[in-house]
Design a protein around this motif. Structure first.
Motif, PDB file in Angstrom:
ATOM      1  N   GLU A  18       0.832  -1.197   0.000  1.00 22.55           N
ATOM      2  CA  GLU A  18       0.000   0.000   0.000  1.00 22.55           C
ATOM      3  C   GLU A  18       0.873   1.255   0.000  1.00 22.55           C
ATOM      4  OE1 GLU A  18      -4.064   1.204  -0.097  1.00 22.55           O
ATOM      5  OE2 GLU A  18      -3.347  -0.838   0.247  1.00 22.55           O
ATOM      6  N   GLY A  19       0.685   2.115  -0.994  1.00 25.32           N
ATOM      7  CA  GLY A  19       1.473   3.334  -1.103  1.00 25.32           C
ATOM      8  C   GLY A  19       2.800   3.154  -1.803  1.00 25.32           C
ATOM      9  N   GLY A  20       3.118   1.925  -2.251  1.00 23.99           N
ATOM     10  CA  GLY A  20       4.369   1.673  -2.937  1.00 23.99           C
ATOM     11  C   GLY A  20       4.386   2.237  -4.354  1.00 23.99           C
ATOM     12  N   ARG A  21       5.551   2.148  -4.972  1.00 28.22           N
ATOM     13  CA  ARG A  21       5.734   2.678  -6.324  1.00 28.22           C
ATOM     14  C   ARG A  21       5.690   1.541  -7.356  1.00 28.22           C
ATOM     15  NH1 ARG A  21      11.450   5.321  -5.799  1.00 28.22           N
ATOM     16  NH2 ARG A  21      11.671   3.445  -4.492  1.00 28.22           N
ATOM     17  N   TYR A  22       5.215   1.917  -8.556  1.00 27.87           N
ATOM     18  CA  TYR A  22       5.251   1.026  -9.715  1.00 27.87           C
ATOM     19  C   TYR A  22       5.847   1.845 -10.849  1.00 27.87           C
ATOM     20  CZ  TYR A  22       3.778  -2.863 -12.709  1.00 27.87           C
ATOM     21  OH  TYR A  22       3.766  -3.947 -13.556  1.00 27.87           O
ATOM     22  N   ALA A  23       7.116   1.593 -11.149  1.00 31.58           N
ATOM     23  CA  ALA A  23       7.875   2.494 -12.016  1.00 31.58           C
ATOM     24  C   ALA A  23       8.301   1.806 -13.300  1.00 31.58           C
ATOM     25  CB  ALA A  23       9.108   3.020 -11.273  1.00 31.58           C
ATOM     26  N   VAL A  40       0.864   2.262  -6.048  1.00 30.12           N
ATOM     27  CA  VAL A  40       0.220   0.986  -5.727  1.00 30.12           C
ATOM     28  C   VAL A  40      -0.745   1.190  -4.562  1.00 30.12           C
ATOM     29  CG1 VAL A  40       0.612  -1.363  -4.892  1.00 30.12           C
ATOM     30  CG2 VAL A  40       2.215  -0.336  -6.527  1.00 30.12           C
ATOM     31  N   PHE A  41      -1.945   0.607  -4.666  1.00 31.81           N
ATOM     32  CA  PHE A  41      -2.913   0.680  -3.568  1.00 31.81           C
ATOM     33  C   PHE A  41      -3.836  -0.533  -3.621  1.00 31.81           C
ATOM     34  CE2 PHE A  41      -5.191   2.476  -7.081  1.00 31.81           C
ATOM     35  CZ  PHE A  41      -6.543   2.248  -6.839  1.00 31.81           C
ATOM     36  N   LEU A  65      -3.812  -6.459  -6.582  1.00 35.30           N
ATOM     37  CA  LEU A  65      -3.505  -5.069  -6.252  1.00 35.30           C
ATOM     38  C   LEU A  65      -4.003  -4.168  -7.359  1.00 35.30           C
ATOM     39  CD1 LEU A  65      -0.929  -4.276  -8.227  1.00 35.30           C
ATOM     40  CD2 LEU A  65       0.424  -5.298  -6.424  1.00 35.30           C
ATOM     41  N   SER A  66      -3.951  -2.854  -7.102  1.00 34.69           N
ATOM     42  CA  SER A  66      -4.327  -1.844  -8.079  1.00 34.69           C
ATOM     43  C   SER A  66      -3.188  -0.845  -8.225  1.00 34.69           C
ATOM     44  CB  SER A  66      -5.606  -1.117  -7.650  1.00 34.69           C
ATOM     45  OG  SER A  66      -6.704  -2.017  -7.590  1.00 34.69           O
ATOM     46  N   ILE A  67      -3.091  -0.260  -9.423  1.00 33.40           N
ATOM     47  CA  ILE A  67      -2.045   0.708  -9.732  1.00 33.40           C
ATOM     48  C   ILE A  67      -2.704   1.945 -10.316  1.00 33.40           C
ATOM     49  CG2 ILE A  67       0.085   1.131 -11.023  1.00 33.40           C
ATOM     50  CD1 ILE A  67       0.213  -2.010 -11.331  1.00 33.40           C
ATOM     51  N   ASP A  68      -2.443   3.105  -9.702  1.00 33.26           N
ATOM     52  CA  ASP A  68      -3.017   4.372 -10.156  1.00 33.26           C
ATOM     53  C   ASP A  68      -2.033   5.050 -11.103  1.00 33.26           C
ATOM     54  OD1 ASP A  68      -4.165   6.826 -10.548  1.00 33.26           O
ATOM     55  OD2 ASP A  68      -4.454   7.277  -8.417  1.00 33.26           O
ATOM     56  N   TRP A  69      -2.411   5.126 -12.403  1.00 31.55           N
ATOM     57  CA  TRP A  69      -1.547   5.709 -13.423  1.00 31.55           C
ATOM     58  C   TRP A  69      -1.849   7.182 -13.684  1.00 31.55           C
ATOM     59  CZ3 TRP A  69       2.402   2.744 -14.994  1.00 31.55           C
ATOM     60  CH2 TRP A  69       2.284   1.352 -14.869  1.00 31.55           C
ATOM     61  N   GLY A  70      -2.779   7.772 -12.941  1.00 30.88           N
ATOM     62  CA  GLY A  70      -3.126   9.163 -13.191  1.00 30.88           C
ATOM     63  C   GLY A  70      -4.168   9.278 -14.297  1.00 30.88           C
ATOM     64  N   THR A  84      -5.218   0.450 -13.119  1.00 29.37           N
ATOM     65  CA  THR A  84      -5.132  -0.949 -13.509  1.00 29.37           C
ATOM     66  C   THR A  84      -5.264  -1.816 -12.266  1.00 29.37           C
ATOM     67  OG1 THR A  84      -3.631  -0.446 -15.346  1.00 29.37           O
ATOM     68  CG2 THR A  84      -3.707  -2.724 -14.585  1.00 29.37           C
ATOM     69  N   SER A  85      -6.182  -2.752 -12.294  1.00 28.34           N
ATOM     70  CA  SER A  85      -6.370  -3.681 -11.169  1.00 28.34           C
ATOM     71  C   SER A  85      -6.286  -5.105 -11.681  1.00 28.34           C
ATOM     72  CB  SER A  85      -7.741  -3.467 -10.502  1.00 28.34           C
ATOM     73  OG  SER A  85      -7.877  -2.148 -10.023  1.00 28.34           O
TER      74      SER A  85
END
Length: 281
Positions: free
Chosen positions: A185-190, A202-203, A211-216, A221-222
């Motif tokens: 939770e709160g991690g980075r996906y780079a 990442v959240f 997990l889910s990834i917030d790309w803006g 993406t979940s």
């Protein structure tokens, strides 16, 4: 004018078999398009919901022989050129695809449907390879829908699939591009690794399962894993985007990447089919 986008792939079939898959309308309807009509040397057309601007056929055949297929394809009012070139390889065929009028800026901004061309062809060629290899195809992108979701089965235990999705080294291997991942939770996906300067967030993490990834601007993406008769079912969804201009390029890139994820687990002595420095965006 920019140089043509080039993608090279190692396909699991001899040249004659690959050429038939590229030119037989029945086979094209399996791996490429909802509708296809081919009458060489005069006609090469495909259209439908799995084709950008697929309301009608917008292709014009330019050249066809035993090793080369070239056609014009009008997209967003501009006539682009697509070329397939086949070369025998010890293990099958090297296919080189050249596509004109692809702009990375258009891919990022979504300002033209031509921006989807890179990931569109990656997914198409991944499905072509699976078709030739007798494997189930990945979900094709429906360009008439804003419902971007799909699933696939991977013949591997769920914990191994989870590791390959969340371990930076393994994910970079099957995706073919460095990825820095902090699967908490709160991690980075780079994309490009942690030194690239930008990272998604990442959240909503369920360890070992999803997990889910917030790309803006392109949304979220979940993905979620479930056991399915000794295999792992991977369900993936893209949401939270502007539904008036869906991120088809981003979605299609994710799906095409999962082709190698599946092969990474299922193919003995796995190696990627891609022979190019380009990767799905």
């Amino acid at each position: 004018m920019t140089e043509p986008m080039t993608i090279r792939a190692r396909l699991a079939a001899p040249v004659a078999t690959v050429r038939r898959a590229l030119t037989d309308p029945a086979e094209l309807r399996v791996w490429l398009a909802e509708h296809a009509e081919v009458e060489l040397p005069r006609r090469y057309e495909f259209w439908g919901r799995y084709t950008p601007e697929g309301d009608a056929s917008h292709q014009r055949l330019l050249h066809a022989d035993d090793r080369t297929l070239r056609f014009a394809w009008t997209l967003d009012g501009v006539e682009t050129t697509t070329e397939f070139e086949l070369e025998p390889d010890a293990d099958g065929t090297i296919l080189t695809l050249r596509q004109s009028h692809f702009s990375f800026e258009e891919a990022m901004s979504g300002s033209s449907i031509r921006g989807v061309l890179q990931t569109y062809w990656y997914l198409a060629l991944a499905n072509l390879n699976d078709h030739l290899d007798g494997r189930p195809l990945l979900p094709r992108t429906d360009f008439t829908s804003a419902d971007l979701r799909g699933e696939l089965l991977i013949d591997a235990p769920m914990d191994k699939v989870w590791t390959s999705l969340t371990d930076s080294e393994q994910a970079g291997a099957w995706f073919g591009y460095p990825i820095g991942i902090e699967p908490w939770e709160g991690g980075r996906y780079a994309m490009g690794g942690f030194d690239a300067g930008q990272a998604a967030k990442v959240f909503d993490v369920t360890p070992g399962r999803g997990l889910s990834i917030d790309w803006g601007p392109t949304g979220v993406t979940s993905w979620e894993l479930d056991e399915s008769e000794g295999r792992t079912k991977l369900t993936f969804v893209q949401s939270g985007f502007d539904e008036g201009n869906p991120p088809y390029g981003a979605w299609t890139g994710i799906v095409s990447g999962f082709a190698e994820l599946r092969r990474f687990h299922e193919v003995p002595d796995w190696r990627p089919i891609w022979l190019t420095d380009e990767v799905p965006a």
